[in-house]
Design a protein around this motif. Structure first.
Motif, PDB file in Angstrom:
ATOM      1  N   THR A  41     -37.128 -40.955 -83.939  1.00 26.88           N
ATOM      2  CA  THR A  41     -35.987 -41.811 -83.614  1.00 26.88           C
ATOM      3  C   THR A  41     -35.631 -41.704 -82.141  1.00 26.88           C
ATOM      4  O   THR A  41     -35.366 -42.705 -81.483  1.00 26.88           O
ATOM      5  N   ALA A  42     -35.640 -40.490 -81.613  1.00 36.17           N
ATOM      6  CA  ALA A  42     -35.341 -40.306 -80.192  1.00 36.17           C
ATOM      7  C   ALA A  42     -36.398 -40.981 -79.329  1.00 36.17           C
ATOM      8  O   ALA A  42     -36.076 -41.604 -78.317  1.00 36.17           O
ATOM      9  N   GLY A  43     -37.655 -40.883 -79.731  1.00 38.71           N
ATOM     10  CA  GLY A  43     -38.723 -41.530 -78.982  1.00 38.71           C
ATOM     11  C   GLY A  43     -38.580 -43.034 -78.969  1.00 38.71           C
ATOM     12  O   GLY A  43     -38.797 -43.690 -77.955  1.00 38.71           O
ATOM     13  N   VAL A  44     -38.183 -43.597 -80.096  1.00 33.74           N
ATOM     14  CA  VAL A  44     -37.982 -45.046 -80.165  1.00 33.74           C
ATOM     15  C   VAL A  44     -36.821 -45.445 -79.282  1.00 33.74           C
ATOM     16  O   VAL A  44     -36.887 -46.439 -78.558  1.00 33.74           O
ATOM     17  N   ARG A  45     -35.736 -44.672 -79.304  1.00 42.57           N
ATOM     18  CA  ARG A  45     -34.585 -44.993 -78.453  1.00 42.57           C
ATOM     19  C   ARG A  45     -34.964 -44.955 -76.986  1.00 42.57           C
ATOM     20  O   ARG A  45     -34.566 -45.816 -76.208  1.00 42.57           O
ATOM     21  N   ILE A  46     -35.729 -43.942 -76.595  1.00 35.58           N
ATOM     22  CA  ILE A  46     -36.147 -43.820 -75.198  1.00 35.58           C
ATOM     23  C   ILE A  46     -37.043 -44.997 -74.837  1.00 35.58           C
ATOM     24  O   ILE A  46     -36.899 -45.595 -73.768  1.00 35.58           O
ATOM     25  N   GLY A  47     -37.943 -45.371 -75.728  1.00 36.59           N
ATOM     26  CA  GLY A  47     -38.833 -46.494 -75.461  1.00 36.59           C
ATOM     27  C   GLY A  47     -38.092 -47.804 -75.317  1.00 36.59           C
ATOM     28  O   GLY A  47     -38.358 -48.593 -74.418  1.00 36.59           O
ATOM     29  N   ILE A  48     -37.115 -48.032 -76.195  1.00 30.05           N
ATOM     30  CA  ILE A  48     -36.333 -49.261 -76.117  1.00 30.05           C
ATOM     31  C   ILE A  48     -35.508 -49.272 -74.837  1.00 30.05           C
ATOM     32  O   ILE A  48     -35.388 -50.305 -74.173  1.00 30.05           O
ATOM     33  N   THR A  49     -34.953 -48.130 -74.472  1.00 27.61           N
ATOM     34  CA  THR A  49     -34.156 -48.047 -73.250  1.00 27.61           C
ATOM     35  C   THR A  49     -35.006 -48.375 -72.031  1.00 27.61           C
ATOM     36  O   THR A  49     -34.570 -49.093 -71.127  1.00 27.61           O
ATOM     37  N   GLN A  50     -36.222 -47.867 -72.005  1.00 29.35           N
ATOM     38  CA  GLN A  50     -37.089 -48.140 -70.862  1.00 29.35           C
ATOM     39  C   GLN A  50     -37.514 -49.603 -70.825  1.00 29.35           C
ATOM     40  O   GLN A  50     -37.645 -50.188 -69.755  1.00 29.35           O
ATOM     41  N   LEU A  51     -37.712 -50.199 -71.992  1.00 26.82           N
ATOM     42  CA  LEU A  51     -38.128 -51.599 -72.016  1.00 26.82           C
ATOM     43  C   LEU A  51     -36.992 -52.541 -71.614  1.00 26.82           C
ATOM     44  O   LEU A  51     -37.224 -53.575 -71.000  1.00 26.82           O
ATOM     45  N   THR A  52     -35.771 -52.175 -71.944  1.00 29.85           N
ATOM     46  CA  THR A  52     -34.642 -53.060 -71.678  1.00 29.85           C
ATOM     47  C   THR A  52     -33.787 -52.581 -70.519  1.00 29.85           C
ATOM     48  O   THR A  52     -32.633 -52.976 -70.398  1.00 29.85           O
ATOM     49  N   SER A  53     -34.345 -51.764 -69.660  1.00 34.50           N
ATOM     50  CA  SER A  53     -33.545 -51.216 -68.569  1.00 34.50           C
ATOM     51  C   SER A  53     -33.229 -52.263 -67.505  1.00 34.50           C
ATOM     52  O   SER A  53     -32.417 -52.024 -66.627  1.00 34.50           O
ATOM     53  N   GLY A  54     -33.855 -53.408 -67.559  1.00 30.24           N
ATOM     54  CA  GLY A  54     -33.526 -54.484 -66.639  1.00 30.24           C
ATOM     55  C   GLY A  54     -34.124 -54.299 -65.256  1.00 30.24           C
ATOM     56  O   GLY A  54     -33.595 -54.813 -64.282  1.00 30.24           O
ATOM     57  N   ARG A  55     -35.184 -53.589 -65.172  1.00 30.11           N
ATOM     58  CA  ARG A  55     -35.833 -53.438 -63.868  1.00 30.11           C
ATOM     59  C   ARG A  55     -36.457 -54.757 -63.458  1.00 30.11           C
ATOM     60  O   ARG A  55     -37.107 -55.421 -64.240  1.00 30.11           O
ATOM     61  N   THR A  56     -36.260 -55.117 -62.217  1.00 35.44           N
ATOM     62  CA  THR A  56     -36.880 -56.326 -61.704  1.00 35.44           C
ATOM     63  C   THR A  56     -38.197 -55.949 -61.041  1.00 35.44           C
ATOM     64  O   THR A  56     -38.325 -54.863 -60.473  1.00 35.44           O
ATOM     65  N   PRO A  57     -39.159 -56.822 -61.100  1.00 39.34           N
ATOM     66  CA  PRO A  57     -40.433 -56.496 -60.464  1.00 39.34           C
ATOM     67  C   PRO A  57     -40.275 -56.382 -58.946  1.00 39.34           C
ATOM     68  O   PRO A  57     -39.448 -57.058 -58.338  1.00 39.34           O
ATOM     69  N   ALA A  58     -41.058 -55.521 -58.375  1.00 39.03           N
ATOM     70  CA  ALA A  58     -40.991 -55.315 -56.923  1.00 39.03           C
ATOM     71  C   ALA A  58     -41.469 -56.574 -56.218  1.00 39.03           C
ATOM     72  O   ALA A  58     -42.486 -57.162 -56.571  1.00 39.03           O
ATOM     73  N   ARG A  59     -40.732 -56.984 -55.220  1.00 37.24           N
ATOM     74  CA  ARG A  59     -41.107 -58.182 -54.461  1.00 37.24           C
ATOM     75  C   ARG A  59     -42.020 -57.774 -53.308  1.00 37.24           C
ATOM     76  O   ARG A  59     -41.817 -56.741 -52.674  1.00 37.24           O
ATOM     77  N   THR A  60     -42.953 -58.622 -53.061  1.00 30.53           N
ATOM     78  CA  THR A  60     -43.812 -58.375 -51.907  1.00 30.53           C
ATOM     79  C   THR A  60     -43.089 -58.873 -50.666  1.00 30.53           C
ATOM     80  O   THR A  60     -42.407 -59.897 -50.704  1.00 30.53           O
ATOM     81  N   PRO A  61     -43.194 -58.155 -49.575  1.00 34.36           N
ATOM     82  CA  PRO A  61     -42.476 -58.597 -48.368  1.00 34.36           C
ATOM     83  C   PRO A  61     -43.019 -59.924 -47.868  1.00 34.36           C
ATOM     84  O   PRO A  61     -44.206 -60.189 -47.884  1.00 34.36           O
ATOM     85  N   GLU A  62     -42.091 -60.782 -47.437  1.00 37.55           N
ATOM     86  CA  GLU A  62     -42.505 -62.080 -46.903  1.00 37.55           C
ATOM     87  C   GLU A  62     -43.097 -61.867 -45.513  1.00 37.55           C
ATOM     88  O   GLU A  62     -42.642 -61.024 -44.748  1.00 37.55           O
ATOM     89  N   PRO A  63     -44.111 -62.642 -45.185  1.00 37.93           N
ATOM     90  CA  PRO A  63     -44.703 -62.478 -43.846  1.00 37.93           C
ATOM     91  C   PRO A  63     -43.682 -62.881 -42.786  1.00 37.93           C
ATOM     92  O   PRO A  63     -42.932 -63.843 -42.950  1.00 37.93           O
TER      93      PRO A  63
END
Length: 59
Positions: free
Chosen positions: A32-54
């Motif tokens: 149960t703890a593993g599932v909670r940690i997995g769900i938290t990591q999946l829904t943490s709302g991290r945005t993908p890293a943007r590549t710097p504009e030239p």
């Protein structure tokens, strides 16, 4: 020799009967703890890293 095997079997079954429910409960809590940690990591709302504009050179 038969007596030793029977005593060993009784000891093993007694240990499983005594500690089995606790082991199962502990495994369920870990899962149960593993599932909670997995769900938290999946829904943490991290945005993908943007590549710097030239950089544009001023003309």
């Amino acid at each position: 020799m038969q007596h030793d095997a029977a005593a060993w079997l009784i000891d093993i079954t007694l240990a499983l009967r005594v500690f089995g429910p606790d082991v199962i409960r502990g495994c369920r809590r870990l899962l149960t703890a593993g599932v909670r940690i997995g769900i938290t990591q999946l829904t943490s709302g991290r945005t993908p890293a943007r590549t710097p504009e030239p950089q544009r050179e001023a003309s």
